[in-house]
Design a protein around this motif. Structure first.
Motif, PDB file in Angstrom:
ATOM      1  N   ARG A 423      -7.037 -34.415 -48.488  1.00  0.00           N
ATOM      2  CA  ARG A 423      -6.230 -35.414 -49.191  1.00  0.00           C
ATOM      3  C   ARG A 423      -6.284 -36.772 -48.497  1.00  0.00           C
ATOM      4  O   ARG A 423      -6.102 -37.807 -49.131  1.00  0.00           O
ATOM      5  N   ILE A 424      -6.512 -36.760 -47.182  1.00  0.00           N
ATOM      6  CA  ILE A 424      -6.605 -38.038 -46.465  1.00  0.00           C
ATOM      7  C   ILE A 424      -8.051 -38.322 -46.040  1.00  0.00           C
ATOM      8  O   ILE A 424      -8.294 -39.163 -45.179  1.00  0.00           O
ATOM      9  N   GLY A 425      -8.992 -37.622 -46.647  1.00  0.00           N
ATOM     10  CA  GLY A 425     -10.398 -37.939 -46.436  1.00  0.00           C
ATOM     11  C   GLY A 425     -11.009 -37.348 -45.183  1.00  0.00           C
ATOM     12  O   GLY A 425     -12.081 -37.790 -44.756  1.00  0.00           O
ATOM     13  N   TYR A 426     -10.382 -36.329 -44.598  1.00  0.00           N
ATOM     14  CA  TYR A 426     -10.940 -35.689 -43.405  1.00  0.00           C
ATOM     15  C   TYR A 426     -11.908 -34.590 -43.851  1.00  0.00           C
ATOM     16  O   TYR A 426     -11.520 -33.441 -44.051  1.00  0.00           O
ATOM     17  N   ASN A 427     -13.160 -35.004 -43.988  1.00  0.00           N
ATOM     18  CA  ASN A 427     -14.195 -34.117 -44.513  1.00  0.00           C
ATOM     19  C   ASN A 427     -15.102 -33.552 -43.424  1.00  0.00           C
ATOM     20  O   ASN A 427     -15.953 -32.710 -43.714  1.00  0.00           O
ATOM     21  N   GLN A 428     -14.946 -34.026 -42.175  1.00  0.00           N
ATOM     22  CA  GLN A 428     -15.832 -33.584 -41.095  1.00  0.00           C
ATOM     23  C   GLN A 428     -15.306 -32.300 -40.447  1.00  0.00           C
ATOM     24  O   GLN A 428     -15.139 -32.217 -39.225  1.00  0.00           O
ATOM     25  N   ILE A 429     -15.022 -31.312 -41.259  1.00  0.00           N
ATOM     26  CA  ILE A 429     -14.478 -30.051 -40.758  1.00  0.00           C
ATOM     27  C   ILE A 429     -15.614 -29.031 -40.690  1.00  0.00           C
ATOM     28  O   ILE A 429     -16.171 -28.625 -41.717  1.00  0.00           O
ATOM     29  N   LYS A 430     -15.947 -28.646 -39.490  1.00  0.00           N
ATOM     30  CA  LYS A 430     -17.046 -27.699 -39.304  1.00  0.00           C
ATOM     31  C   LYS A 430     -16.644 -26.285 -39.686  1.00  0.00           C
ATOM     32  O   LYS A 430     -17.377 -25.597 -40.394  1.00  0.00           O
ATOM     33  N   ALA A 431     -15.478 -25.835 -39.194  1.00  0.00           N
ATOM     34  CA  ALA A 431     -15.099 -24.443 -39.431  1.00  0.00           C
ATOM     35  C   ALA A 431     -13.596 -24.267 -39.303  1.00  0.00           C
ATOM     36  O   ALA A 431     -12.902 -25.040 -38.638  1.00  0.00           O
ATOM     37  N   VAL A 432     -13.112 -23.224 -39.950  1.00  0.00           N
ATOM     38  CA  VAL A 432     -11.735 -22.781 -39.805  1.00  0.00           C
ATOM     39  C   VAL A 432     -11.776 -21.350 -39.282  1.00  0.00           C
ATOM     40  O   VAL A 432     -12.645 -20.557 -39.668  1.00  0.00           O
ATOM     41  N   LEU A 433     -10.869 -21.019 -38.358  1.00  0.00           N
ATOM     42  CA  LEU A 433     -10.833 -19.679 -37.769  1.00  0.00           C
ATOM     43  C   LEU A 433     -10.389 -18.668 -38.810  1.00  0.00           C
ATOM     44  O   LEU A 433      -9.326 -18.807 -39.416  1.00  0.00           O
ATOM     45  N   ASP A 434     -11.182 -17.652 -39.025  1.00  0.00           N
ATOM     46  CA  ASP A 434     -10.887 -16.627 -40.025  1.00  0.00           C
ATOM     47  C   ASP A 434      -9.953 -15.575 -39.434  1.00  0.00           C
ATOM     48  O   ASP A 434     -10.151 -15.113 -38.313  1.00  0.00           O
ATOM     49  N   GLY A 435      -8.914 -15.223 -40.182  1.00  0.00           N
ATOM     50  CA  GLY A 435      -8.038 -14.135 -39.762  1.00  0.00           C
ATOM     51  C   GLY A 435      -6.889 -14.529 -38.868  1.00  0.00           C
ATOM     52  O   GLY A 435      -6.166 -13.671 -38.355  1.00  0.00           O
ATOM     53  N   GLY A 436      -6.685 -15.824 -38.663  1.00  0.00           N
ATOM     54  CA  GLY A 436      -5.569 -16.252 -37.838  1.00  0.00           C
ATOM     55  C   GLY A 436      -5.856 -16.148 -36.353  1.00  0.00           C
ATOM     56  O   GLY A 436      -6.863 -15.589 -35.915  1.00  0.00           O
TER      57      GLY A 436
END
Length: 582
Positions: A423-436
């Motif tokens: 929503r604020i244009g932060y598109n440089q996200i490589k990965a999110v941790l799966d499973g918490g």
């Protein structure tokens, strides 16, 4: 291998929930609470309970995010729907009549609006932007692509925007229905191209009824003048334009015209903005400080002083909105969902900023070294409880939009975090941790644990000072000067990185803000930079209440006392909920 997100979390309420907001078509019926204080009082305990239960019940957060529909105003078949994200302090308006619809200042995730248009059986006739936004990425291009509706921007937009749109002229009229139209009022001051869309009744000699004022006029304030330096304008020059705009184009409107601004309380786009969703011209002329000036020089001084610190993502978002944003779905599809092993491998590269969006208590219990704590909060960003903060705004203030990110969330909130960052244009996200985070810690990788001081448990600020600990007041200079801890150093959170050289890594620092949200973020930043820091639960609200003798005024502040009581009720509610689930 990494796994890409299979679907997008859309910003819409389930149909049954959405219908609960909608009014019958009676004269000017308002659904939901429009006063910020009323909203906060009624939802605080529910939000906290839901938020902490959600960390254990991941499935509840795989549902679509709520749309943010706060209120529907209905009069003679004309409806104004207000979608408001408290996390961004941002409003989008959907106006409908006779099967026609216009949308004003849409946020980036537009699925909620598309679905409501279908439910209402309305055709979108136009996307009306009040200016090129700096504080959020707009969904105008996606709406045009999906509905065919034209995009409208104010005078001077043609030479800047990189997408097809209609450049408006001052005084132009956009036809809407057999009864209503929108009169365009050019209102430079916040930006050169700013406009106000004035809804007029064609059957009553073009009587003005409602003004969608963007960042020109807020409830209780007006737009800041210092965001267009890159275009060659000084803050003083824009403030002079704003003075002329307010005097000749806003204050001349009839007193009964309703005012619908783009932002509310907490937005960095102005100072002293009210939490009310809408107002009237007459009320603003009586109560809005920005409308009380007859002297241009005094107004310019007022408007150019004491504005909030400009978040570093603002320039990035203006550029994105000029170019036309990609869809949220497209951006989230690029993000990789990493297993614990894959996530650790990325961490070891040392090139990423780690954003941990879990609650502060969960973060302190266990987190990866160097991670920054930005609690996501509750309800998809549509509301901000007493224990929450403006998640997206604070990320955008403290973290560069060009930084490569790794994201950690509570189980099941991965897609929500990604959507709220886009929503604020932060598109440089490589990965999110799966499973918490439990997936990471149970794999045996090293974690860090920190503590948070609670004065109700007997901790004394006076003892901390005697022991040589240094108190850091992370609030704004204005808050600090009003009342603080005697001898505390004022290091506003927005100046943390600039102030690193003034700190001593051999010392222990105790950080506090008003309630704990800012100090939690700041403490995580300072620890990531190698400093020894703890912060105080409830911040200055707790200090003023439990140990007023160490404050500069020496007395309990009633406002702070009320705040700590709400925070403690919220905490107790969380603990009770967790015990019941155990």
């Amino acid at each position: 291998m990494f796994r890409s997100a299979a679907r997008i979390v859309t910003s819409r309420l389930p149909l049954a929930s959405r219908r609960a907001f909608v009014t019958s078509r009676t004269r000017l019926v308002s659904v939901g609470l429009t006063q910020a204080s009323e909203r906060a009082q009624n939802r605080t305990l529910f939000n906290v309970t839901a938020r902490h239960m959600s960390s254990l019940e991941a499935a509840s957060h795989t549902e679509p995010l709520p749309s943010g529909l706060k209120t529907v105003l209905s009069e003679n078949g004309l409806d104004v729907r207000i979608y408001y994200l408290e996390c961004l302090a941002q409003a989008t308006y959907l106006i409908t009549h006779e099967g026609n619809a216009m949308i004003v200042d849409p946020r980036r995730d537009v699925d909620a609006f598309i679905e409501d248009l279908k439910t209402l059986k309305c055709s979108l006739k136009g996307v009306m932007e009040t200016h090129f936004h700096a504080d959020f990425v707009s969904g105008h291009c996606e709406l045009m692509q999906r509905t065919g509706a034209p995009i409208y921007f104010g005078p001077g937009s043609a030479g800047r925007a990189k997408f097809t749109h209609h450049e408006l002229k001052d005084g132009e009229v956009i036809d809407f229905s057999s009864q209503y139209a929108f009169h365009v009022v050019h209102t430079p001051g916040h930006t050169p191209e700013s406009v106000v869309y004035l809804l007029i009744d064609k059957t009553k000699e073009n009587k003005p009824l409602k003004a969608f004022t963007g960042d020109t006029l807020f409830v209780g304030s007006c737009g800041r003048p210092d965001l267009v330096g890159s275009l060659g304008y000084t803050a003083e020059e824009m403030a002079k334009l704003m003075f002329y705009t307010l005097k000749t184009k806003i204050c001349t409107l009839p007193d009964d015209v309703q005012v619908f601004p783009a932002h509310g309380k907490g937005s960095p786009c102005g100072k002293g903005i009210s939490g009310d969703l809408y107002s009237t011209i007459g009320k603003e002329k009586l109560t809005n400080p920005a409308l009380q000036f007859d002297n241009e020089a005094k107004f310019v001084k007022y408007l150019t002083e004491d504005q909030p610190v400009t978040p570093q993502y603002f320039l990035h978002d203006v550029k994105t909105n000029l170019e036309g944003a990609t869809s949220v779905e497209e951006e989230i599809a690029k993000v990789q969902h990493a297993s614990a092993k894959e996530f650790k491998s990325l961490l070891d590269e040392g090139t990423y900023v780690v954003i941990d969006t879990r609650d502060t208590s969960d973060f302190l219990a266990a987190h990866v070294s160097g991670a920054l704590s930005f609690p996501l909060g509750s309800a998809g960003g549509t509301i901000v409880g007493v224990q929450d903060g403006n998640f997206a705004i604070w990320v955008g203030t403290m973290v560069s939009p060009n930084a490569k990110l790794l994201v950690i969330t509570a189980p099941g909130r991965e897609l929500e975090a990604l959507q709220r960052l886009t929503r604020i244009g932060y598109n440089q996200i490589k990965a999110v941790l799966d499973g918490g985070f439990s997936a990471y810690s149970s794999a045996g990788y090293p974690v860090c644990t920190e503590k948070r001081l609670n004065l109700k448990d007997g901790v004394k600020v006076s003892d901390l000072i005697t022991n040589g600990d240094i108190l850091l007041d992370m609030r704004t200079p204005g808050e600090y000067q009003t009342n603080s801890v005697k001898g505390a150093i004022n290091l506003p959170i927005t100046s943390v990185y600039k102030g690193l050289n003034s700190l001593d890594k051999s010392k222990t620092y105790v950080a506090f803000c008003a309630g704990g949200y800012r100090s939690g973020i700041a403490s995580s930043i300072l620890r990531a930079e190698g400093f020894k820091v703890v912060d105080i639960f409830g911040g200055f609200a707790a200090i003023s209440t439990y140990e007023p003798a160490v404050t500069t005024t020496g007395v309990v502040c009633p406002t702070m006392k009320g705040r700590i009581e709400l925070l403690e009720k919220a905490l107790n509610c969380c603990i009770y909920s967790l015990l019941c689930m155990a």
